[in-house]
Enzyme design. Structure first.
Site, PDB file in Angstrom:
ATOM      1  CG  ASP A 472      -2.258   0.648   0.910  1.00 53.26           C
ATOM      2  OD1 ASP A 472      -2.417   1.462   0.070  1.00 53.26           O
ATOM      3  OD2 ASP A 472      -3.231   0.312   1.735  1.00 53.26           O
ATOM      4  CG  ASP A 536      -9.374   2.245  -0.396  1.00 51.93           C
ATOM      5  OD1 ASP A 536      -8.924   1.176  -0.626  1.00 51.93           O
ATOM      6  OD2 ASP A 536      -8.863   3.215   0.228  1.00 51.93           O
TER       7      ASP A 536
END
Ligand code: GLA
Length: 768
Positions: A472, A536
């Protein structure tokens, strides 16, 4: 394939050709880019003949009164010699900025890796055309690579200083291509967090359009992919030219339409705050830009990029390799979990048929919220006694593989790492650093930082049986210590050097790229990590739009999607688990919801989904994706994935209409002469969907939202319509096959389609 005749160069892929020419003043120009031609004689010249110089345009020199650089379809543009387009290459030596490169020579060689940068594989040869600026002793080498079967041509620049004086590079677009305008439009992909990759189409206007990221990352704002579409074209028809950049940092794409109706296209690193100084004998390399052409509409173009990414971009070990169905705990638990909770989730995941358990953020250091712990990559054994090794063993016992989340490029101030190395973060040393999610970026230009990041990740991977890593990167770049240097470029090259070591040392670990979802979704990252967490946003209808945007230039295999809780975290929109699967299955499937909260019926539904996905997995992950209809144009979206003798068509409805129109199942790419068995995927209709109407069939009165209906509907559902039959390829390709009538207030039965708001259906087609 490459051939050269006199002053002409012909590059050909399976269905496209590019012709370059060295003209009378030694300028490298593009004569043709389009459908494949078999010889140079067939090349229609693009460059308009200009026997005289018009109006205020300038002649190249006294001798060449009929040559103006402004009229040429230049393969690169420099300022100061009469080419008034935005330059693709800006250099300086001291105060001098006029550079006049002319053709010198060419060579054909075995493709080599671009130093420091990801390089697509699979090209048979590399053609390097060298141009010289004699007065300044500078060399420009243009590298062309042909990806024949994938119909892609790559280009990058190498700039060499052969002078004692410093040569500064201010701008160096990897690619410049000139085309003639045919009422063209531009499709680019813009967005933001949880709303990435929105395709936007607009007609070209005279002037210049820039698609650019200046955030340090390729960004969710403006993806480096874009395409030019000729007037009248659509998903299946018409000429399209696509462009992308194999790079993960600041980028700039420029489309300029001039008064002669010439479109000058550029793709490369952004010139924002950029300057690279080259000492004598130093070389500078740009990332590779990749272009493609199709006369079969945006789907045709997309297929080229789908093949290119699958065959030539992602690491070869992952080519065509089946990806596991994952469970990820993030949306279910966020930071709040312990070993017992994780083990209980693992048990449920295993019973549902899931194959890999991913432990997301919160397992290390003092990471109980997003203010602490980044940089301290040691397992928090208060939360997980026995550490990752014991958790991966639990997973193994349950037949699951184990994966982990890391964000290795970042630190929180509240971490041991930052306390020990406050100078490792990117900051200008003057201002209080700007904060993003309470965290700071490590300065990856520093060798010791690169080694720290490599060691952090490799230690974690060696500490347990880990076969997947979600990488990430949750913030943009700020507080640059230097401007007008190669800071941004060097940072990306630093990152690539770490990724290169890691994927080489851990070839069988499946790395998934993530940057708050799609904030760094690009061909650079995909060169190391074969799949990417697209966004997301796990709301299925938002996801569908994001997938459609990505599909212009990227294949299904790189799109990782999860079925999340019925009420979306991001939009609070309520959709059924089946509608979510109808979207999440197009690519690499996962689940991300609290499995302990599932009803017995939910579990049955998910088990059915997983069985269906496993049955069709090669198609879902590696089939060719076609956009059939889009919410951009109407109430319905339809997507097809096709491989050899089978296909799956997904049909989606935004809002249900009363007295709806008839619907038909159509497809593309099928064999006209064959017959196909088609069958809808059975879905679960919740009794609660009928509200108080359920009483029309129920022997006892059921109150809407009452205890009884909640209890019954946790275990029992109603079946969706059954659509099954045989249809000819011709019928499916043309008029389509009539689907069952849609629910319109009455008549629930196995012959009535009840899709509803934000609902979907999948139809499998199999050749007989
Ligand atoms: C980012 C990712 C999410 C999740 C969180 C964890 O937002 O995109 O999927 O991993 O970080 O902090």
């Amino acid at each position: 394939m490459f051939t050269q005749e006199k002053d002409y160069f012909l590059f050909s892929t399976a269905t496209t050709s590019l012709v370059l020419h060295v003209n009378e003043v030694g300028k490298l120009v593009c004569e043709y880019y389009g459908s494949r031609i078999s010889s140079l004689e067939e090349a229609p010249s693009l460059t308009s003949p200009h026997p005289f110089i018009q109006g205020t345009s300038l002649a190249y020199d006294e001798k060449h009164q009929n040559v103006s650089l402004d009229y040429l379809h230049n393969e690169f543009s420099t300022p100061g010699k009469g080419d008034f387009h935005a330059p693709s290459l800006v250099l300086s030596e001291g105060q001098e900025v006029v550079f006049d490169f002319v053709y010198d020579s060419f060579e054909v060689k075995t493709p080599e890796k671009i130093p420091g940068l990801p390089t697509p594989h699979g090209a048979k040869e590399e053609v390097v055309i060298t141009c010289l600026e004699k007065a300044r002793k500078a060399k420009l080498r243009l590298h062309y690579l042909v990806y024949e079967e994938e119909d892609v041509i790559g280009r990058y620049l190498e700039i060499v200083n052969e002078n004692e004086a410093v040569l500064s590079v201010h701008k160096a677009a990897s690619l410049q291509l000139c085309l003639l305008n045919h009422g063209d439009s531009l499709v680019s992909l813009y967005g933001a967090w949880a709303n990435e990759l929105n395709p936007e189409e607009a007609p070209l206007r005279h002037g210049r359009f820039l698609n650019e990221s200046m955030s340090g990352l390729s960004s969710n704002r403006h993806n480096p992919f874009f395409l030019i579409k000729e007037k009248g074209g659509d998903a299946q028809h018409g000429a399209c030219y696509g462009f992308n950049l194999v790079y993960s940092g600041n980028h700039q794409e420029s489309v300029e339409l001039d008064t002669f109706e010439v479109v000058t296209i550029q793709s490369g690193i952004s010139p924002f705050l950029f300057k690279k100084d080259l000492a004598k004998e130093e070389h500078f390399y740009t990332p590779m830009a990749v272009m493609s052409y199709s006369k079969e509409g945006t789907n045709g173009l997309s297929l080229h990029y789908q093949d290119f990414v699958n065959d030539c971009v992602i690491p070869s070990v992952w080519k065509g390799r089946i990806r596991p169905i994952v469970y990820n705990n993030w949306e279910a638990t966020m930071f709040s979990f312990n070993k017992a909770k994780l083990t209980s989730l693992m048990k449920e995941a295993s019973a549902l048929g899931i194959e890999l358990f991913v432990l997301d953020d919160g397992w290390f250091g003092e990471r109980n919220d997003d203010r602490h712990g980044l940089g301290d990559w040691e397992c928090n054994t208060k939360k997980i006694p026995g550490g990752l090794a014991s958790l991966s063993k639990e997973a193994k016992k349950l037949g699951l593989k184990f994966g982990i989340w890391m964000e290795p490029e970042m630190v929180n101030k509240a971490s041991k790492c930052y306390q020990a190395h406050p100078d490792w973060i990117i900051h200008d040393g003057v201002h209080e650093p700007t904060e993003g999610r309470h965290q700071y970026l490590l300065d990856l230009r520093k060798k010791e930082v690169q080694d720290f990041v490599y060691a952090s990740v490799s230690n974690v991977l060696n500490s347990a049986d880990i076969s997947y890593l979600k990488w990430d990167c949750n913030r943009m770049m700020s507080d640059f210590p230097e401007g007008y240097t190669s800071f941004f470029y060097d940072d990306v090259v630093g990152l690539y050097s770490v990724l290169e070591r890691l994927v080489e040392d851990f070839p069988n670990v499946l790395f998934e790229n993530c940057a708050s979802g799609g904030n760094r979704f690009d061909l650079g990252m995909l060169s190391y990590f074969p799949q990417s967490w697209l966004s997301d946003d796990t709301d299925s209808f938002q996801r569908l739009t994001i997938q459609a945007g990505a599909a212009y230039g990227y294949p299904l295999s790189v799109m990782s999607n999860h079925v999340a809780a019925k009420t979306s975290n991001q939009l609070l929109r309520l959709t059924s688990l089946d509608s979510k699967f109808d979207v999440a299955s197009f690519g690499v499937l996962g689940y991300e919801l609290d499995l302990n909260d599932l009803t017995p019926l939910d579990k049955k539904i998910i088990q059915g989904q997983i069985a269906y996905y496993k049955e069709h997995r090669p198609l879902f992950q590696f089939g060719h994706r076609y956009q059939l209809a889009s919410f951009k144009e109407g109430n319905d979206e339809a997507v097809e994935i096709l491989a050899k003798d089978e296909a799956i068509v997904g049909r989606y409805e935004k809002l249900q209409k009363p007295s709806p129109e008839e619907a038909r199942l159509t497809a593309v790419g099928l064999d006209e002469k064959s017959h196909y068995l088609y069958q809808s995927r059975p879905e679960s209709l919740s009794m609660k969907k009928f509200g108080h109407l359920v009483n029309m069939a129920s022997p006892i009165h059921l109150k809407e939202e009452g205890f009884l209906i909640n209890t019954i509907s946790a275990r029992h559902d109603l079946a969706s319509e059954v659509e099954k039959g045989m249809a000819s390829g011709t019928a499916l390709l043309s008029g389509g096959v009539a689907l069952a009538q849609e629910w319109s207030g009455v008549g629930y039965s196995s012959e009535v389609r009840l899709v509803g708001d934000f609902g979907g259906r999948l139809y499998a087609l199999k050749k007989r």
